[in-house]
Design a protein around this motif. Sequence first.
Motif, PDB file in Angstrom:
ATOM      1  N   PHE A 166      93.274 -33.415  79.846  1.00 43.48           N
ATOM      2  CA  PHE A 166      93.402 -34.793  79.362  1.00 43.48           C
ATOM      3  C   PHE A 166      93.132 -34.865  77.858  1.00 43.48           C
ATOM      4  CE2 PHE A 166      91.514 -38.929  78.372  1.00 43.48           C
ATOM      5  CZ  PHE A 166      92.514 -39.777  78.815  1.00 43.48           C
ATOM      6  N   THR A 167      92.037 -34.269  77.409  1.00 43.65           N
ATOM      7  CA  THR A 167      91.709 -34.298  75.984  1.00 43.65           C
ATOM      8  C   THR A 167      92.701 -33.478  75.168  1.00 43.65           C
ATOM      9  OG1 THR A 167      89.379 -34.482  76.607  1.00 43.65           O
ATOM     10  CG2 THR A 167      89.853 -33.944  74.321  1.00 43.65           C
ATOM     11  N   MET A 168      93.165 -32.356  75.740  1.00 42.77           N
ATOM     12  CA  MET A 168      94.130 -31.524  75.038  1.00 42.77           C
ATOM     13  C   MET A 168      95.429 -32.285  74.785  1.00 42.77           C
ATOM     14  SD  MET A 168      95.970 -28.016  76.276  1.00 42.77           S
ATOM     15  CE  MET A 168      97.019 -28.989  77.374  1.00 42.77           C
ATOM     16  N   LEU A 169      95.943 -32.982  75.794  1.00 39.45           N
ATOM     17  CA  LEU A 169      97.161 -33.762  75.618  1.00 39.45           C
ATOM     18  C   LEU A 169      96.936 -34.954  74.700  1.00 39.45           C
ATOM     19  CD1 LEU A 169      98.619 -33.717  79.244  1.00 39.45           C
ATOM     20  CD2 LEU A 169      99.391 -32.401  77.256  1.00 39.45           C
ATOM     21  N   ALA A 170      95.725 -35.524  74.750  1.00 41.79           N
ATOM     22  CA  ALA A 170      95.424 -36.649  73.860  1.00 41.79           C
ATOM     23  C   ALA A 170      95.465 -36.233  72.399  1.00 41.79           C
ATOM     24  CB  ALA A 170      94.052 -37.225  74.202  1.00 41.79           C
TER      25      ALA A 170
ATOM     26  N   SER B 282      90.462 -41.070  60.167  1.00 42.20           N
ATOM     27  CA  SER B 282      89.859 -42.167  60.938  1.00 42.20           C
ATOM     28  C   SER B 282      90.591 -42.374  62.259  1.00 42.20           C
ATOM     29  CB  SER B 282      89.875 -43.450  60.112  1.00 42.20           C
ATOM     30  OG  SER B 282      89.180 -43.274  58.894  1.00 42.20           O
ATOM     31  N   LEU B 283      91.919 -42.315  62.244  1.00 42.17           N
ATOM     32  CA  LEU B 283      92.685 -42.474  63.481  1.00 42.17           C
ATOM     33  C   LEU B 283      92.367 -41.363  64.471  1.00 42.17           C
ATOM     34  CD1 LEU B 283      96.198 -43.576  62.145  1.00 42.17           C
ATOM     35  CD2 LEU B 283      94.468 -44.990  63.280  1.00 42.17           C
ATOM     36  N   GLY B 284      92.250 -40.128  63.972  1.00 37.83           N
ATOM     37  CA  GLY B 284      91.905 -39.023  64.854  1.00 37.83           C
ATOM     38  C   GLY B 284      90.519 -39.186  65.458  1.00 37.83           C
ATOM     39  N   ALA B 285      89.555 -39.623  64.644  1.00 35.28           N
ATOM     40  CA  ALA B 285      88.196 -39.816  65.152  1.00 35.28           C
ATOM     41  C   ALA B 285      88.150 -40.949  66.181  1.00 35.28           C
ATOM     42  CB  ALA B 285      87.249 -40.109  63.991  1.00 35.28           C
ATOM     43  N   VAL B 286      88.890 -42.022  65.936  1.00 31.01           N
ATOM     44  CA  VAL B 286      88.920 -43.129  66.898  1.00 31.01           C
ATOM     45  C   VAL B 286      89.546 -42.687  68.215  1.00 31.01           C
ATOM     46  CG1 VAL B 286      89.954 -45.384  67.351  1.00 31.01           C
ATOM     47  CG2 VAL B 286      88.884 -44.928  65.149  1.00 31.01           C
ATOM     48  N   LEU B 287      90.640 -41.922  68.147  1.00 31.69           N
ATOM     49  CA  LEU B 287      91.271 -41.428  69.368  1.00 31.69           C
ATOM     50  C   LEU B 287      90.341 -40.499  70.136  1.00 31.69           C
ATOM     51  CD1 LEU B 287      93.796 -41.265  71.146  1.00 31.69           C
ATOM     52  CD2 LEU B 287      94.595 -39.387  69.703  1.00 31.69           C
ATOM     53  N   ALA B 288      89.586 -39.662  69.408  1.00 29.50           N
ATOM     54  CA  ALA B 288      88.626 -38.777  70.072  1.00 29.50           C
ATOM     55  C   ALA B 288      87.536 -39.583  70.772  1.00 29.50           C
ATOM     56  CB  ALA B 288      88.008 -37.822  69.050  1.00 29.50           C
ATOM     57  N   TYR B 289      87.070 -40.639  70.132  1.00 28.05           N
ATOM     58  CA  TYR B 289      86.021 -41.454  70.741  1.00 28.05           C
ATOM     59  C   TYR B 289      86.536 -42.176  71.989  1.00 28.05           C
ATOM     60  CZ  TYR B 289      82.101 -44.708  71.043  1.00 28.05           C
ATOM     61  OH  TYR B 289      81.013 -45.418  71.471  1.00 28.05           O
ATOM     62  N   VAL B 290      87.801 -42.613  71.945  1.00 29.09           N
ATOM     63  CA  VAL B 290      88.371 -43.304  73.106  1.00 29.09           C
ATOM     64  C   VAL B 290      88.527 -42.350  74.291  1.00 29.09           C
ATOM     65  CG1 VAL B 290      90.441 -44.491  73.946  1.00 29.09           C
ATOM     66  CG2 VAL B 290      89.500 -45.061  71.703  1.00 29.09           C
TER      67      VAL B 290
ATOM     68  N   VAL C  66      91.118 -25.918  70.137  1.00 28.22           N
ATOM     69  CA  VAL C  66      90.234 -26.673  69.253  1.00 28.22           C
ATOM     70  C   VAL C  66      89.390 -27.679  70.015  1.00 28.22           C
ATOM     71  CG1 VAL C  66      90.232 -28.370  67.378  1.00 28.22           C
ATOM     72  CG2 VAL C  66      91.623 -26.328  67.200  1.00 28.22           C
ATOM     73  N   THR C  67      89.940 -28.312  71.038  1.00 25.43           N
ATOM     74  CA  THR C  67      89.191 -29.339  71.759  1.00 25.43           C
ATOM     75  C   THR C  67      87.968 -28.735  72.439  1.00 25.43           C
ATOM     76  OG1 THR C  67      90.700 -28.989  73.616  1.00 25.43           O
ATOM     77  CG2 THR C  67      91.148 -30.843  72.167  1.00 25.43           C
ATOM     78  N   PRO C  68      86.778 -29.248  72.185  1.00 25.29           N
ATOM     79  CA  PRO C  68      85.572 -28.675  72.791  1.00 25.29           C
ATOM     80  C   PRO C  68      85.516 -28.834  74.303  1.00 25.29           C
ATOM     81  CG  PRO C  68      85.034 -30.043  70.887  1.00 25.29           C
ATOM     82  CD  PRO C  68      86.473 -30.309  71.230  1.00 25.29           C
TER      83      PRO C  68
ATOM     84  N   ALA D 190      87.054 -32.461  64.957  1.00 21.80           N
ATOM     85  CA  ALA D 190      88.232 -31.680  65.339  1.00 21.80           C
ATOM     86  C   ALA D 190      89.474 -32.564  65.396  1.00 21.80           C
ATOM     87  CB  ALA D 190      87.999 -31.005  66.685  1.00 21.80           C
ATOM     88  N   PHE D 191      89.356 -33.739  65.981  1.00 22.10           N
ATOM     89  CA  PHE D 191      90.503 -34.657  66.040  1.00 22.10           C
ATOM     90  C   PHE D 191      90.878 -35.136  64.643  1.00 22.10           C
ATOM     91  CE2 PHE D 191      90.251 -34.637  70.509  1.00 22.10           C
ATOM     92  CZ  PHE D 191      91.327 -35.340  71.024  1.00 22.10           C
ATOM     93  N   GLY D 192      89.878 -35.478  63.829  1.00 22.44           N
ATOM     94  CA  GLY D 192      90.175 -35.989  62.496  1.00 22.44           C
ATOM     95  C   GLY D 192      90.867 -34.968  61.613  1.00 22.44           C
ATOM     96  N   LEU D 193      90.379 -33.717  61.604  1.00 14.41           N
ATOM     97  CA  LEU D 193      90.993 -32.688  60.779  1.00 14.41           C
ATOM     98  C   LEU D 193      92.362 -32.282  61.312  1.00 14.41           C
ATOM     99  CD1 LEU D 193      87.936 -30.387  59.962  1.00 14.41           C
ATOM    100  CD2 LEU D 193      88.969 -32.173  58.543  1.00 14.41           C
ATOM    101  N   SER D 194      92.546 -32.312  62.619  1.00 16.90           N
ATOM    102  CA  SER D 194      93.844 -31.945  63.184  1.00 16.90           C
ATOM    103  C   SER D 194      94.933 -32.910  62.753  1.00 16.90           C
ATOM    104  CB  SER D 194      93.760 -31.904  64.708  1.00 16.90           C
ATOM    105  OG  SER D 194      92.811 -30.941  65.132  1.00 16.90           O
ATOM    106  N   PHE D 195      94.599 -34.168  62.602  1.00 13.07           N
ATOM    107  CA  PHE D 195      95.585 -35.155  62.176  1.00 13.07           C
ATOM    108  C   PHE D 195      95.965 -34.996  60.705  1.00 13.07           C
ATOM    109  CE2 PHE D 195      95.802 -38.790  65.416  1.00 13.07           C
ATOM    110  CZ  PHE D 195      95.638 -37.898  66.472  1.00 13.07           C
TER     111      PHE D 195
END
Length: 314
Positions: free
Chosen positions: A234-238, A140-148, A227-229, A184-189
Amino acid sequence: MSGPSLRRRRRRPRDPEATMTLVAHLTELRNRVAKALLALALGTVAGFLWYDHGLLTFLSEPYCSLPADLRFQGDENCRLVVLDVFGGVLLRLKIGLIAGAVLSSPFWLWQLWAFITPGLKRNEKRYAVTFVAVSTLLFSLGAVLAYVTLYKGLELLLQLAGDEVAFQLTAPDYLGFVISLLVAFGLSFELPLIAVALNLVGVLSHAALARSRRWIFFLTIVFAAFVTPTQDPFTMLAMALPMVLLFELAIQIARVVDKRRARRDAIEHFHGLSDDEASPLDATPTPLDAAPTPPDRLLAGDAAPADGPGARSR
């Protein structure tokens, strides 16, 4: 006999060693999979109904929040485009299925752990509920960070096309992009949690993690770049920076776990000695010439003098 007594006699006794035949394992696996699929189906129905009641608006908000000059000028209501007849139905089914998998994840994860748990030790079973809860929280934290970070990533990508280009994205392309980024963010976390799990079962030690710290951080950045689409910095560092922090936390957890394991093993080894076995504290006795007897003990008669055993006959 009465009905309850017959049911009590027909009930199979519990196996204290939790041993099962292959057929029993396959039967339990079938039941667990059936329950997980039922939960997924109910979650998909909920996601399908949720599609028109806020889910589509939630997913479209990053695109609709972009400046108007980056979108199609005639699209005042910020609508996504579908180019074929069945595209809308398939899109709704896809979004509903993914939303259903996320909504029902605690239940089917629990079914997975319930199938694995009988083969674990008692101290390992205690971690089952904790790992299900922590894995759900990290996803959930990874998905929220991806959405932000999605808004900044979209703005950067669309601006690279130039000032003379306006975008009107199709619904399958845009929503597929958003979902892939969230997943991608959720599974990476979850990767640092896997490292902690391997350490808890004794497969991966803190020493190995500490020696590989620089390689882990470097490979994390490379992993985030692939992994980041969006493929933008910016998204890579996030993604990479929180993963580095989570891996460092995993290394520190492994350090504490290994220290406790070593202390527990030492205590168990000491208390497990037999009466005829020497204690590890006495394994290297001190030589007699290196530890002379104090004079006061000689005067008190606690030890024999140096002139031999004949002096004891005084």
